[in-house]
Enzyme design. Structure first.
Site, PDB file in Angstrom:
ATOM      1  N   ARG A  75      -2.851  -0.619  -3.842  1.00  0.00           N
ATOM      2  CA  ARG A  75      -2.093   0.248  -3.152  1.00  0.00           C
ATOM      3  C   ARG A  75      -1.868  -0.084  -1.531  1.00  0.00           C
ATOM      4  O   ARG A  75      -0.809   0.036  -1.048  1.00  0.00           O
ATOM      5  CB  ARG A  75      -2.622   1.806  -3.339  1.00  0.00           C
ATOM      6  CG  ARG A  75      -2.673   2.119  -4.602  1.00  0.00           C
ATOM      7  CD  ARG A  75      -3.282   3.645  -4.844  1.00  0.00           C
ATOM      8  NE  ARG A  75      -2.456   4.512  -3.979  1.00  0.00           N
ATOM      9  CZ  ARG A  75      -2.933   5.868  -3.591  1.00  0.00           C
ATOM     10  NH1 ARG A  75      -4.143   6.058  -3.900  1.00  0.00           N
ATOM     11  NH2 ARG A  75      -2.338   6.378  -2.840  1.00  0.00           N
ATOM     12  N   GLN A 106       0.114  15.183   2.757  1.00  0.00           N
ATOM     13  CA  GLN A 106      -0.853  14.875   1.475  1.00  0.00           C
ATOM     14  C   GLN A 106      -1.037  13.206   1.385  1.00  0.00           C
ATOM     15  O   GLN A 106      -1.925  12.954   0.529  1.00  0.00           O
ATOM     16  CB  GLN A 106      -0.609  15.490   0.365  1.00  0.00           C
ATOM     17  CG  GLN A 106      -0.613  16.931   0.596  1.00  0.00           C
ATOM     18  CD  GLN A 106       0.018  17.447  -0.701  1.00  0.00           C
ATOM     19  OE1 GLN A 106      -0.570  17.741  -1.690  1.00  0.00           O
ATOM     20  NE2 GLN A 106       1.447  17.808  -0.570  1.00  0.00           N
ATOM     21  N   ASN A 107      -0.094  12.550   2.046  1.00  0.00           N
ATOM     22  CA  ASN A 107       0.095  11.030   1.900  1.00  0.00           C
ATOM     23  C   ASN A 107      -0.880  10.449   2.805  1.00  0.00           C
ATOM     24  O   ASN A 107      -1.224  10.709   3.824  1.00  0.00           O
ATOM     25  CB  ASN A 107       1.518  10.689   2.231  1.00  0.00           C
ATOM     26  CG  ASN A 107       2.579  11.307   1.337  1.00  0.00           C
ATOM     27  OD1 ASN A 107       2.089  11.697   0.188  1.00  0.00           O
ATOM     28  ND2 ASN A 107       3.664  11.229   1.791  1.00  0.00           N
ATOM     29  N   VAL A 108      -1.254   9.433   2.128  1.00  0.00           N
ATOM     30  CA  VAL A 108      -2.531   8.347   2.898  1.00  0.00           C
ATOM     31  C   VAL A 108      -1.745   7.127   3.439  1.00  0.00           C
ATOM     32  O   VAL A 108      -2.535   6.301   3.654  1.00  0.00           O
ATOM     33  CB  VAL A 108      -3.675   8.349   1.677  1.00  0.00           C
ATOM     34  CG1 VAL A 108      -4.351   9.680   1.698  1.00  0.00           C
ATOM     35  CG2 VAL A 108      -3.243   7.706   0.594  1.00  0.00           C
ATOM     36  N   HIS A 124      -5.243  14.523   3.391  1.00  0.00           N
ATOM     37  CA  HIS A 124      -5.963  13.732   2.337  1.00  0.00           C
ATOM     38  C   HIS A 124      -6.570  12.442   2.869  1.00  0.00           C
ATOM     39  O   HIS A 124      -6.679  11.370   2.049  1.00  0.00           O
ATOM     40  CB  HIS A 124      -5.285  13.741   1.166  1.00  0.00           C
ATOM     41  CG  HIS A 124      -4.934  14.654   0.316  1.00  0.00           C
ATOM     42  ND1 HIS A 124      -4.030  14.930  -0.613  1.00  0.00           N
ATOM     43  CD2 HIS A 124      -5.515  16.016   0.343  1.00  0.00           C
ATOM     44  CE1 HIS A 124      -4.050  16.223  -1.204  1.00  0.00           C
ATOM     45  NE2 HIS A 124      -5.152  16.946  -0.538  1.00  0.00           N
ATOM     46  N   CYS A 150     -22.052  -1.542   3.072  1.00  0.00           N
ATOM     47  CA  CYS A 150     -22.168  -1.140   4.289  1.00  0.00           C
ATOM     48  C   CYS A 150     -23.274  -1.764   4.865  1.00  0.00           C
ATOM     49  O   CYS A 150     -24.195  -2.124   4.466  1.00  0.00           O
ATOM     50  CB  CYS A 150     -22.622   0.421   3.845  1.00  0.00           C
ATOM     51  SG  CYS A 150     -23.175   1.393   5.437  1.00  0.00           S
ATOM     52  N   PRO A 217      13.755  16.895  -5.694  1.00  0.00           N
ATOM     53  CA  PRO A 217      14.787  16.783  -6.589  1.00  0.00           C
ATOM     54  C   PRO A 217      14.637  17.546  -7.762  1.00  0.00           C
ATOM     55  O   PRO A 217      15.643  17.771  -8.843  1.00  0.00           O
ATOM     56  CB  PRO A 217      15.023  15.263  -6.925  1.00  0.00           C
ATOM     57  CG  PRO A 217      13.603  14.816  -6.300  1.00  0.00           C
ATOM     58  CD  PRO A 217      12.971  15.623  -5.248  1.00  0.00           C
TER      59      PRO A 217
HETATM   60  P1  OAD Z   1       3.203  14.465  -6.643  1.00  0.00           P
HETATM   61  O1  OAD Z   1       3.327  12.878  -7.434  1.00  0.00           O
HETATM   62  O2  OAD Z   1       2.283  15.344  -7.474  1.00  0.00           O
HETATM   63  O3  OAD Z   1       4.386  15.084  -6.730  1.00  0.00           O
HETATM   64  C1  OAD Z   1       5.716  14.280  -6.244  1.00  0.00           C
HETATM   65  C2  OAD Z   1       6.805  15.311  -5.968  1.00  0.00           C
HETATM   66  O4  OAD Z   1       7.743  14.370  -5.405  1.00  0.00           O
HETATM   67  C3  OAD Z   1       7.421  15.768  -7.309  1.00  0.00           C
HETATM   68  O5  OAD Z   1       7.392  17.235  -7.140  1.00  0.00           O
HETATM   69  C4  OAD Z   1       8.748  14.843  -7.429  1.00  0.00           C
HETATM   70  O6  OAD Z   1       9.422  15.932  -7.957  1.00  0.00           O
HETATM   71  C5  OAD Z   1       9.083  14.642  -6.053  1.00  0.00           C
HETATM   72  N1  OAD Z   1       9.793  13.656  -5.553  1.00  0.00           N
HETATM   73  C6  OAD Z   1       9.873  12.545  -6.245  1.00  0.00           C
HETATM   74  N2  OAD Z   1      10.881  11.783  -5.751  1.00  0.00           N
HETATM   75  C7  OAD Z   1      11.332  12.354  -4.623  1.00  0.00           C
HETATM   76  C8  OAD Z   1      12.128  12.058  -3.390  1.00  0.00           C
HETATM   77  N3  OAD Z   1      12.597  10.841  -3.177  1.00  0.00           N
HETATM   78  N4  OAD Z   1      12.583  12.986  -2.545  1.00  0.00           N
HETATM   79  C9  OAD Z   1      11.541  14.085  -2.506  1.00  0.00           C
HETATM   80  N5  OAD Z   1      10.850  14.436  -3.481  1.00  0.00           N
HETATM   81  C10 OAD Z   1      10.458  13.724  -4.591  1.00  0.00           C
HETATM   82  O7  OAD Z   1       2.722  14.099  -5.364  1.00  0.00           O
HETATM   83  P2  OAD Z   1       1.852  15.037  -4.463  1.00  0.00           P
HETATM   84  O8  OAD Z   1       2.546  16.630  -4.511  1.00  0.00           O
HETATM   85  O9  OAD Z   1       1.788  14.560  -3.309  1.00  0.00           O
HETATM   86  O10 OAD Z   1      -4.165  13.850  -4.069  1.00  0.00           O
HETATM   87  O11 OAD Z   1       0.398  15.440  -4.974  1.00  0.00           O
HETATM   88  C11 OAD Z   1      -0.618  15.959  -4.366  1.00  0.00           C
HETATM   89  C12 OAD Z   1      -1.906  15.412  -4.337  1.00  0.00           C
HETATM   90  O12 OAD Z   1      -2.256  14.909  -5.538  1.00  0.00           O
HETATM   91  C13 OAD Z   1      -1.922  13.837  -3.729  1.00  0.00           C
HETATM   92  O13 OAD Z   1      -2.140  14.008  -2.187  1.00  0.00           O
HETATM   93  C14 OAD Z   1      -3.002  13.316  -4.430  1.00  0.00           C
HETATM   94  C15 OAD Z   1      -2.589  13.737  -5.741  1.00  0.00           C
HETATM   95  O14 OAD Z   1      -3.485  13.315  -6.788  1.00  0.00           O
HETATM   96  C16 OAD Z   1      -5.474  13.298  -3.788  1.00  0.00           C
HETATM   97  O15 OAD Z   1      -5.437  12.178  -4.176  1.00  0.00           O
HETATM   98  C17 OAD Z   1      -6.526  14.258  -3.342  1.00  0.00           C
END
Ligand code: OAD
Length: 250
Positions: A75, A106-108, A124, A150, A217
């Site tokens: 990644r 929430q993005n890393v 996160h 470590c 979307p």
């Molecule tokens: P998800 O993968 O759950 O959701 C991604 C969202 O982005 C979905 O609702 C899609 O419809 C939307 N999407 C896709 N393409 C897009 C675009 N071009 N523009 C806008 N939206 C788009 O990702 P997160 O909601 O970020 O946590 O997930 C939340 C957390 O769950 C993450 O931070 C991670 C994960 O597992 C941990 O790792 C703790």
């Protein structure tokens, strides 16, 4: 100039223009157009048979540190090889245009910072900060394929991200909650709104009387409850939103 396809209601334009504090929550969807797969997308190639929701856990790491470390190395490389997209750039511009903006992500992947956003609240954690699995201390590492040890306790080093079942860094939690409570406009962008406590920021903002906006979307669990829903990809919707609200004569 391309044809405008997103209709921005007048009430939303006014709310954004007049806002004293905008709070934005972003998720993996914002980085999708840069080529970073979202968590709900099926993984491809080498990792097609794995479920990220199982790899991203302390239990998964304890069971097989080399596997989880390898996934994060993959990644990191993927993220290093991509660029911020117009959605990231528009949010960095909004940072400059708004009276005050708190960007909680929430993005890393660090793509908001690479696009120029300041004071990003990393809810996160960060893919490029490593920590001792046992002690939690930040450790400098070199990616050479093997999970490093470590220097202090000899135990395995883990990526400095928040895994399922782990707590949000207290500073990030405090800043995000405070922003949701005090903002006039709350934007939820590119997140499935399924993972808490991040998804709970919406309820805090809504209860506090903020105007709420979702950009995605697809429909999410929370779509029906937002004041405004802009359906589309953030890399297209956000630049159009900024043009329409802040540069209407273009
Ligand atoms: P998800 O993968 O759950 O959701 C991604 C969202 O982005 C979905 O609702 C899609 O419809 C939307 N999407 C896709 N393409 C897009 C675009 N071009 N523009 C806008 N939206 C788009 O990702 P997160 O909601 O970020 O946590 O997930 C939340 C957390 O769950 C993450 O931070 C991670 C994960 O597992 C941990 O790792 C703790």
């Amino acid at each position: 100039m391309g044809e405008k396809t997103v209709v921005i209601p007048g009430a939303l334009s006014s709310a954004l223009r007049d806002a004293r504090h905008i709070c934005v929550l972003t998720g993996a969807g914002v980085s999708a157009e840069s080529g970073v797969p979202t968590f709900r997308d099926a993984m491809e190639g080498l990792w097609a048979d794995y479920d990220p929701r199982k790899l991203a856990t302390p239990e998964g790491f304890a069971e097989d540190p080399a596997l989880v470390w390898g996934w994060y190395e993959w990644r990191r490389k993927l993220v290093r090889d991509v660029e911020p997209n117009p959605g990231h750039t528009a949010l960095a511009e909004l940072d400059a245009l708004a009276s005050r903006l708190t960007l909680v992500t929430q993005n890393v992947d660090g793509l908001h910072q690479r696009a120029g956003s300041k004071n990003v609240v990393e809810f996160h954690g960060n893919l490029f900060v490593d920590r001792c699995f046992a002690e939690g201390t930040v450790v400098e590492t070199v990616d050479d394929g093997e999970p490093p040890a470590c220097p202090s306790c000899g135990g395995p080093i883990r990526p400095g991200v928040v895994w399922f079942g782990e707590s949000i860094p207290p500073d990030a939690l405090q800043m995000a909650f405070a922003a949701a409570e005090t903002c006039d406009v709350y934007l939820s962008i590119g997140t499935s709104s399924e993972v808490f406590p991040a998804a709970g920021l919406f309820d805090i903002a809504r209860s506090a009387g903020a105007t709420t906006v979702e950009i995605n979307p697809n429909v999410t669990e929370q779509t029906a409850h937002f004041d405004f829903v802009l359906s589309g990809k953030s890399g297209r919707v956000l630049p159009e939103l900024l043009d329409s609200v802040f540069r209407p004569n273009l």
